[in-house]
Design a protein around this motif. Structure first.
Motif, PDB file in Angstrom:
ATOM      1  N   ALA A 374       0.607  -1.155   0.545  1.00 52.18           N
ATOM      2  CA  ALA A 374       0.079   0.139   0.267  1.00 52.18           C
ATOM      3  C   ALA A 374       0.944   0.935  -0.003  1.00 52.18           C
ATOM      4  CB  ALA A 374      -0.449  -0.264   1.329  1.00 52.18           C
ATOM      5  N   THR A 375       2.130   1.176   0.794  1.00 51.09           N
ATOM      6  CA  THR A 375       3.091   2.907   1.054  1.00 51.09           C
ATOM      7  C   THR A 375       3.126   2.555  -0.650  1.00 51.09           C
ATOM      8  OG1 THR A 375       3.011   2.369   3.182  1.00 51.09           O
ATOM      9  CG2 THR A 375       5.131   3.123   2.369  1.00 51.09           C
ATOM     10  N   LYS A 376       3.962   1.703  -1.480  1.00 50.40           N
ATOM     11  CA  LYS A 376       4.948   1.315  -2.792  1.00 50.40           C
ATOM     12  C   LYS A 376       3.779   1.922  -3.226  1.00 50.40           C
ATOM     13  CE  LYS A 376       7.606  -1.842  -1.356  1.00 50.40           C
ATOM     14  NZ  LYS A 376       7.619  -3.698  -1.466  1.00 50.40           N
ATOM     15  N   ASP A 377       2.707   1.784  -3.510  1.00 49.29           N
ATOM     16  CA  ASP A 377       1.188   2.210  -4.769  1.00 49.29           C
ATOM     17  C   ASP A 377       0.949   3.499  -4.494  1.00 49.29           C
ATOM     18  OD1 ASP A 377       1.103  -0.231  -5.395  1.00 49.29           O
ATOM     19  OD2 ASP A 377      -0.608  -1.546  -4.533  1.00 49.29           O
ATOM     20  N   ILE A 378       0.828   4.039  -3.005  1.00 46.80           N
ATOM     21  CA  ILE A 378       0.739   5.854  -3.237  1.00 46.80           C
ATOM     22  C   ILE A 378       1.979   6.326  -2.671  1.00 46.80           C
ATOM     23  CG2 ILE A 378       0.634   7.352  -0.846  1.00 46.80           C
ATOM     24  CD1 ILE A 378      -1.104   5.197   0.850  1.00 46.80           C
ATOM     25  N   LEU A 379       3.371   6.239  -2.898  1.00 49.40           N
ATOM     26  CA  LEU A 379       4.602   6.848  -3.142  1.00 49.40           C
ATOM     27  C   LEU A 379       4.581   7.247  -4.410  1.00 49.40           C
ATOM     28  CD1 LEU A 379       6.327   6.302  -0.229  1.00 49.40           C
ATOM     29  CD2 LEU A 379       4.603   7.912  -0.772  1.00 49.40           C
ATOM     30  N   TYR A 380       4.788   5.872  -5.211  1.00 45.62           N
ATOM     31  CA  TYR A 380       4.995   5.928  -6.655  1.00 45.62           C
ATOM     32  C   TYR A 380       4.752   7.215  -7.724  1.00 45.62           C
ATOM     33  CZ  TYR A 380       6.232   4.730 -11.843  1.00 45.62           C
ATOM     34  OH  TYR A 380       6.385   4.774 -13.089  1.00 45.62           O
ATOM     35  N   PRO A 381       2.922   6.905  -7.870  1.00 48.87           N
ATOM     36  CA  PRO A 381       2.452   8.706  -8.488  1.00 48.87           C
ATOM     37  C   PRO A 381       2.843   9.783  -8.350  1.00 48.87           C
ATOM     38  CG  PRO A 381       1.072   6.603  -7.818  1.00 48.87           C
ATOM     39  CD  PRO A 381       1.769   6.369  -6.992  1.00 48.87           C
ATOM     40  N   PRO A 382       3.241  10.384  -7.431  1.00 46.53           N
ATOM     41  CA  PRO A 382       4.298  11.281  -6.692  1.00 46.53           C
ATOM     42  C   PRO A 382       5.018  11.506  -7.544  1.00 46.53           C
ATOM     43  CG  PRO A 382       3.323  10.102  -4.718  1.00 46.53           C
ATOM     44  CD  PRO A 382       2.577   9.333  -5.946  1.00 46.53           C
ATOM     45  N   ALA A 383       5.562  10.715  -6.632  1.00 49.39           N
ATOM     46  CA  ALA A 383       7.214  10.534  -6.968  1.00 49.39           C
ATOM     47  C   ALA A 383       7.487  10.989  -8.730  1.00 49.39           C
ATOM     48  CB  ALA A 383       8.177   9.117  -7.224  1.00 49.39           C
TER      49      ALA A 383
END
Length: 486
Positions: A374-383
């Motif tokens: 879940a954390t990876k999925d949240i951070l990839y788009p803004p990065a």
């Protein structure tokens, strides 16, 4: 006349009991043996170090061995009668295996050799202290020790307890201790343990006149030696504590002393430490609890960084980050840098959405391998959005986005494969399984490049195993790696 080989062999097979009752001539014959069992060695050492030994400990040059192996006894080369004055020696391995009773019986002869031991059992340490305290050693009673004696025994100093230390003249011990602490390579925690043993337990309701803490006092890194916890409670407070906190936290204060310093600060700042104090708490972090931070108002990334730089455990770090995010409206670059790879996985969903997109450009690479999906999925788009203006710049873009690829969809992975980036196998193994399953063998070959051959090494692990079983065997064969679904 020298003993025959048969005669020497028979001596070498003597039982420990027979050795114990043997005389001087028998021990001379034993010196011709190549090795002994550990029990034979102990019997020989018992004779050499006994008060009624016919020649004393100086008769043999070496008695070498260990508890689980063999030993070797060598007579001094020029002393055929084995009764000369040549000094005796014993190997470090052998003395380290001495039982507590062996140490109490003969340890006085081997104090310097004990320095070779890496560690002692609690009972061995107790026996060594008993030998030293007895005064029946070449160094005499502790009450008569000099600094030169302490220097010779410094390798055993970590074994000294309060009882033994109290026997040493204080006008000898303290000056020597100050030099020892300054030159010692022991970590702060072990030095604090030494200080703890020396601390006097007298209580001080008010600060004694001779204990007033001045700038000169706090500039001395041996200050912990001169103040009991109660004296610190009475004397180290107010501006002198706050202004010098950063310096003081590098000193070897004991756990009890640190508790007192924290209590003094808590009294001064009941509603939480100000930033100027919070940034300098240093080793006080060791005694903090999550509840301690609930009243703190952590508003600056600088304070957050100073606190997390102390590498608190996850519970403390979570409490610190929570206080920051409760006070701040967003997580900027410096704050994200402070959180870093070490603590990024602690952030909850709300906190993750507080990260400024610009922050992803400012921080060094973050790696999310230990984070939830879940954390990876949240951070990839803004990065990805933050770095999109440089997505055609390699290797810059790949180096920046690599740590977030665990949240990338399959289409983005296919796009990366067009840039010949030679993805390492560890990064590939961190990709989302569903994203990997979208890739064809051609896509995977494009992603991994020169690292393609490493697929074979991980063919039994997910997501590679799952991916293999989704492909046509004819397509897999084109890779030339011998991959098969099993």
């Amino acid at each position: 006349m020298p003993a025959s080989k048969e005669g020497a062999d028979s001596f070498c097979e003597l039982s420990p009991d027979n050795i114990a009752t043997s005389g001087k001539d028998t021990l001379k014959q034993l010196s011709q043996c190549k090795s002994f069992s550990s029990d034979q060695t102990k019997a020989i050492l018992a004779i050499l170090t006994s008060d009624n030994s016919p020649f004393g400990v100086s008769g043999f040059k070496h008695v070498e061995g260990s508890a689980g192996g063999n030993a070797r006894l060598t007579c001094s080369p020029e002393l055929l009668s084995c009764d000369g004055k040549e000094g005796a020696g014993i190997s470090g391995n052998s003395v380290c295996s001495f039982s507590p009773s062996d140490i109490e019986t003969s340890g006085k002869h081997w104090l310097k050799q004990f320095c070779r031991c890496r560690s002692f059992t609690p009972d061995q340490a107790k026996a060594i202290r008993a030998v030293l305290s007895s005064g029946d050693t070449p160094f005499g009673p502790p009450s008569e020790w000099t600094s030169s004696v302490l220097e010779e025994l410094k390798c055993l100093f970590h074994l000294f307890d309060r009882s033994l230390l109290d026997q040493i003249p204080r006008d000898v011990l303290l000056p020597w201790m100050k030099d020892f602490l300054r030159s010692s390579h022991l970590p702060r925690e072990q030095l604090a343990a030494v200080v703890e043993k020396l601390s006097r337990r007298k209580r001080a309701a008010e600060c004694p006149p001779d204990k007033t803490v001045t700038e000169e006092v706090v500039s001395d890194d041996l200050m912990p030696l001169d103040y009991t916890p109660e004296e610190l409670r009475a004397c180290l407070k107010g501006p002198i504590l706050v202004d010098n906190l950063a310096i003081l936290m590098d000193y070897a204060f004991t756990y009890e002393q640190l508790l007192v310093i924290k209590e003094n600060l808590d009294e001064m700042f009941p509603n939480g430490y100000p930033s100027s104090v919070a940034q300098n708490i240093g080793s006080l972090m060791e005694i903090m609890t999550p509840d301690d931070f609930k009243t703190w108002n952590i508003t600056s990334a600088e304070t957050l960084a100073a606190l997390l730089d102390s590498e608190p455990d996850e519970k403390l770090a979570d409490a610190i980050i929570q206080q920051y995010t409760d006070s701040a409206s967003h997580i900027n670059g410096p704050a994200l840098e402070a959180i870093g790879t070490k603590y990024i996985c602690l952030l909850n969903e709300q906190q993750l959405h507080m990260i400024d997109e610009a922050a992803f450009k400012e921080v060094d690479n973050l790696f999310l391998s230990k984070c939830s999906q879940a954390t990876k999925d949240i951070l990839y788009p803004p990065a990805k959005r933050a770095l999109s203006d440089r997505h055609n710049e390699f290797p810059y873009y790949y180096d920046k986005i690599r740590g977030y690829l665990g949240g990338a969809p399959g289409e983005d992975l296919r796009a990366l494969g067009k840039d010949n980036l030679n993805m390492d196998i560890n990064t590939f193994m961190e990709l989302r399984t569903d994203s990997v399953l979208e890739l064809t063998p051609h896509d995977v070959k494009a992603l991994l490049g020169k690292n393609l051959g490493q697929l074979k090494n991980v063919e039994d692990s997910s997501p590679v195993k799952d991916w293999i079983c989704e492909q046509k065997q004819s397509d897999l064969d084109l890779l030339g790696l011998g991959l098969h679904c099993e």
